[in-house]
Design a protein around this motif. Structure first.
Motif, PDB file in Angstrom:
ATOM      1  N   THR A   1     -29.323   8.277 -89.878  1.00 18.75           N
ATOM      2  CA  THR A   1     -28.661   8.806 -88.008  1.00 18.75           C
ATOM      3  C   THR A   1     -27.643   9.062 -88.589  1.00 18.75           C
ATOM      4  N   THR A   2     -26.973  10.085 -87.362  1.00 15.05           N
ATOM      5  CA  THR A   2     -25.533  10.670 -88.208  1.00 15.05           C
ATOM      6  C   THR A   2     -24.817  10.035 -86.292  1.00 15.05           C
ATOM      7  N   VAL A   3     -23.663   9.101 -86.709  1.00 11.13           N
ATOM      8  CA  VAL A   3     -22.935   8.696 -85.342  1.00 11.13           C
ATOM      9  C   VAL A   3     -21.684   8.718 -85.316  1.00 11.13           C
ATOM     10  N   ASP A   4     -20.874   9.575 -84.582  1.00  6.36           N
ATOM     11  CA  ASP A   4     -19.275  10.191 -84.851  1.00  6.36           C
ATOM     12  C   ASP A   4     -18.835  10.470 -85.976  1.00  6.36           C
ATOM     13  N   GLY A   5     -19.840  11.742 -87.102  1.00  5.49           N
ATOM     14  CA  GLY A   5     -19.594  12.324 -88.152  1.00  5.49           C
ATOM     15  C   GLY A   5     -19.881  11.255 -89.724  1.00  5.49           C
ATOM     16  N   VAL A   6     -20.770   9.950 -89.367  1.00  2.00           N
ATOM     17  CA  VAL A   6     -20.940   9.630 -90.477  1.00  2.00           C
ATOM     18  C   VAL A   6     -22.602   9.106 -90.694  1.00  2.00           C
ATOM     19  N   SER A   7     -23.098   9.656 -91.524  1.00  2.00           N
ATOM     20  CA  SER A   7     -24.642   9.749 -91.743  1.00  2.00           C
ATOM     21  C   SER A   7     -24.721   8.371 -92.506  1.00  2.00           C
ATOM     22  N   ARG A   8     -25.950   8.061 -92.020  1.00  2.00           N
ATOM     23  CA  ARG A   8     -26.667   6.444 -92.491  1.00  2.00           C
ATOM     24  C   ARG A   8     -27.992   6.397 -93.169  1.00  2.00           C
ATOM     25  N   MET A   9     -29.028   5.906 -93.793  1.00  2.15           N
ATOM     26  CA  MET A   9     -29.520   5.914 -94.425  1.00  2.15           C
ATOM     27  C   MET A   9     -30.151   4.659 -94.353  1.00  2.15           C
ATOM     28  N   ARG A  10     -31.521   4.412 -93.891  1.00  3.80           N
ATOM     29  CA  ARG A  10     -32.196   2.666 -93.563  1.00  3.80           C
ATOM     30  C   ARG A  10     -33.356   3.496 -93.641  1.00  3.80           C
ATOM     31  N   PRO A  11     -33.577   1.979 -94.033  1.00  2.00           N
ATOM     32  CA  PRO A  11     -35.941   1.802 -94.203  1.00  2.00           C
ATOM     33  C   PRO A  11     -35.741   1.249 -92.656  1.00  2.00           C
ATOM     34  N   VAL A  12     -36.856   1.628 -92.437  1.00  2.00           N
ATOM     35  CA  VAL A  12     -37.420   1.236 -91.112  1.00  2.00           C
ATOM     36  C   VAL A  12     -38.815   0.298 -91.045  1.00  2.00           C
ATOM     37  N   ASP A  13     -38.868  -0.596 -90.280  1.00  2.00           N
ATOM     38  CA  ASP A  13     -40.300  -1.159 -90.534  1.00  2.00           C
ATOM     39  C   ASP A  13     -41.372  -0.369 -90.216  1.00  2.00           C
ATOM     40  N   ALA A  14     -41.575   0.683 -89.738  1.00  2.47           N
ATOM     41  CA  ALA A  14     -43.107   1.026 -88.806  1.00  2.47           C
ATOM     42  C   ALA A  14     -42.339   2.302 -87.812  1.00  2.47           C
ATOM     43  N   LEU A  15     -43.105   3.618 -88.024  1.00  5.75           N
ATOM     44  CA  LEU A  15     -43.095   4.807 -87.263  1.00  5.75           C
ATOM     45  C   LEU A  15     -44.543   4.354 -85.917  1.00  5.75           C
ATOM     46  N   VAL A  16     -43.405   4.548 -84.984  1.00  2.14           N
ATOM     47  CA  VAL A  16     -44.267   3.668 -84.204  1.00  2.14           C
ATOM     48  C   VAL A  16     -45.251   5.132 -83.247  1.00  2.14           C
ATOM     49  N   ILE A  17     -45.941   5.656 -83.115  1.00  3.79           N
ATOM     50  CA  ILE A  17     -46.568   7.165 -81.678  1.00  3.79           C
ATOM     51  C   ILE A  17     -47.337   6.688 -80.869  1.00  3.79           C
ATOM     52  N   ALA A  18     -46.384   6.220 -79.759  1.00  7.84           N
ATOM     53  CA  ALA A  18     -46.607   5.905 -78.057  1.00  7.84           C
ATOM     54  C   ALA A  18     -48.329   6.898 -78.300  1.00  7.84           C
ATOM     55  N   PRO A  19     -48.895   6.298 -77.202  1.00  5.56           N
ATOM     56  CA  PRO A  19     -50.321   7.429 -76.965  1.00  5.56           C
ATOM     57  C   PRO A  19     -49.852   8.434 -76.514  1.00  5.56           C
ATOM     58  N   GLY A  20     -50.596   9.595 -76.559  1.00  8.56           N
ATOM     59  CA  GLY A  20     -50.663  10.413 -76.266  1.00  8.56           C
ATOM     60  C   GLY A  20     -49.360  11.564 -76.735  1.00  8.56           C
ATOM     61  N   THR A  21     -48.403  11.091 -77.782  1.00 11.28           N
ATOM     62  CA  THR A  21     -47.064  11.502 -77.938  1.00 11.28           C
ATOM     63  C   THR A  21     -47.590  11.904 -79.214  1.00 11.28           C
ATOM     64  N   THR A  22     -46.201  12.218 -79.469  1.00  8.87           N
ATOM     65  CA  THR A  22     -45.210  13.397 -81.001  1.00  8.87           C
ATOM     66  C   THR A  22     -44.657  12.666 -81.980  1.00  8.87           C
ATOM     67  N   LEU A  23     -44.980  12.321 -82.860  1.00  9.40           N
ATOM     68  CA  LEU A  23     -43.384  12.123 -83.425  1.00  9.40           C
ATOM     69  C   LEU A  23     -43.195  12.646 -84.415  1.00  9.40           C
ATOM     70  N   LYS A  24     -41.863  13.307 -84.381  1.00 12.73           N
ATOM     71  CA  LYS A  24     -41.805  14.409 -86.157  1.00 12.73           C
ATOM     72  C   LYS A  24     -40.678  13.393 -86.982  1.00 12.73           C
ATOM     73  N   LEU A  25     -41.029  13.285 -87.868  1.00 10.74           N
ATOM     74  CA  LEU A  25     -40.263  13.301 -88.896  1.00 10.74           C
ATOM     75  C   LEU A  25     -39.630  14.680 -89.429  1.00 10.74           C
ATOM     76  N   GLU A  26     -38.124  14.443 -89.660  1.00 10.22           N
ATOM     77  CA  GLU A  26     -36.954  15.946 -89.609  1.00 10.22           C
ATOM     78  C   GLU A  26     -36.028  15.252 -90.502  1.00 10.22           C
TER      79      GLU A  26
END
Lengths: 139, 207
Positions: A74-99
């Motif tokens: 995530t980049t907030v106020d010009g600062v980039s932060r990378m963190r592990p996440v517990d899960a990638l959740v894809i709601a029904p009928g939607t597309t999740l983008k890893l980018e």
């Protein structure tokens, strides 16, 4: 309630394409090459959930890497932060983008010096949801 | 100097916003003065802080080493799999494209490591050369790096992770340093090669 693992198993080890109506469909899978001297790559793709249930990807693995983690930059106020996440959740009928600059896979410690093809396996807990292959990208 | 620099950046940002608005108003016209699309140009270039760091060849470098050519300075680290190689690849791509049309040598890419513990000169040499020839990478004791970053309001902070490793939060900005070693303009993220190809010839020709 339908059995999501059973539905998803139909897609296992298949090359899902844009017209695919499988339960989970992966588009545009890209794995970056490990940069010289470095022992990590990143994985990007879009994943569409054709089912009526939310899908949670809780872990990933690859035979070509010792470890794969789910990450988000995530980049907030010009600062980039990378963190592990517990899960990638894809709601029904939607597309999740890893980018780039967002959610992505971090693939660590390749088991071979030369990487050409990478297999990615996506899991929800112990259930294998999907397995896909791709050629390693070039910058 | 910090206060002066901050005020200069704020003025430049306001000016950039005004230019953007003016250009937007004139979008239907045919003649338009070339203006940078995303770069924020400082009203007056600011001399960089003094620093002493080690480059990817093992040589000691100070501010004077940035003189004599334009530089695109990015603060990142090699154990960053996503935003850092993406930004460096973007800059590299822009340089390649500019090489065919740019008057002179396109700005050099300078990576300043914010992870001196893991980014040895040897590691940096392998890494930075992957993104093209003529690039520069700098590292050194954290205190020495902060002598450069803090007056420029460039942030970095080491953050431990549950797996026992650590990551580094850092500013995503790219600074354009002029041939006199002065902070001349900045590019905020997200970074796009087309923006650099558009803006760099304009910004570097305005001196």
């Amino acid at each position: 309630m339908r059995s999501l693992p059973l539905l998803l198993s139909l897609c296992l080890l298949s090359a899902c394409g844009p017209a695919d109506d499988s339960p989970l469909v992966v588009y545009g899978l890209e794995v970056t090459p490990p940069r010289p001297g470095m022992n990590m790559s990143a994985g990007y793709f879009e994943i569409h959930n054709n089912t009526g249930d939310a899908v949670r990807i809780t872990r990933a693995e690859s035979p070509q890497f010792e470890a794969v983690e789910l990450h988000e930059t995530t980049t907030v106020d010009g600062v980039s932060r990378m963190r592990p996440v517990d899960a990638l959740v894809i709601a029904p009928g939607t597309t999740l983008k890893l980018e780039r600059g967002g959610k992505h896979l971090m693939l660590m410690r390749p088991v071979e010096a030369s990487l050409e093809t990478v297999e990615l396996r996506l899991y929800s807990g112990d259930t294998l949801l999907l397995s896909v292959n791709t050629q390693v990208a070039s910058d | 100097m910090n206060r002066t620099l901050l005020i200069a950046i704020l003025i430049a940002a306001l000016a950039a916003g005004t230019l953007l608005a003016l250009n937007g108003d004139r979008s239907g016209g045919t003649a338009m003065a070339a203006a940078p699309r995303v770069a924020t140009v400082l009203p007056e270039p600011q001399t960089l802080p003094e620093f002493s760091l080690t480059d990817h060849t093992g040589a000691e470098r100070d501010r004077s080493f940035l003189e004599g050519q334009w530089n695109l300075v990015f603060f990142g680290f090699t154990h960053c799999p996503d935003i850092c190689p993406t930004t460096l690849a973007t800059l590299s791509s822009a340089r390649k494209e500019l090489a065919e049309s740019y008057a002179g040598t396109p700005p050099r890419i300078v990576l300043v490591s914010v992870d001196p513990e893991r980014d040895t000169p040897e590691k940096l040499a392998e890494y930075i050369n992957y993104f093209g020839e003529g690039n520069l990478a700098l590292t050194g004791p954290e205190a020495s790096i902060r002598e450069l970053t803090e007056p420029l309001f460039v942030y970095f902070n080491r953050v431990p992770l549950e797996n026992g490793s650590y990551t580094v939060d850092h500013s995503s900005v790219v600074l354009l340093v002029d041939p006199e070693g002065r902070f001349h303009a900045l590019f905020s993220g997200p970074h796009n090669a087309a923006d650099y190809v558009h803006d760099l010839p304009i910004v570097t020709s305005q001196t």
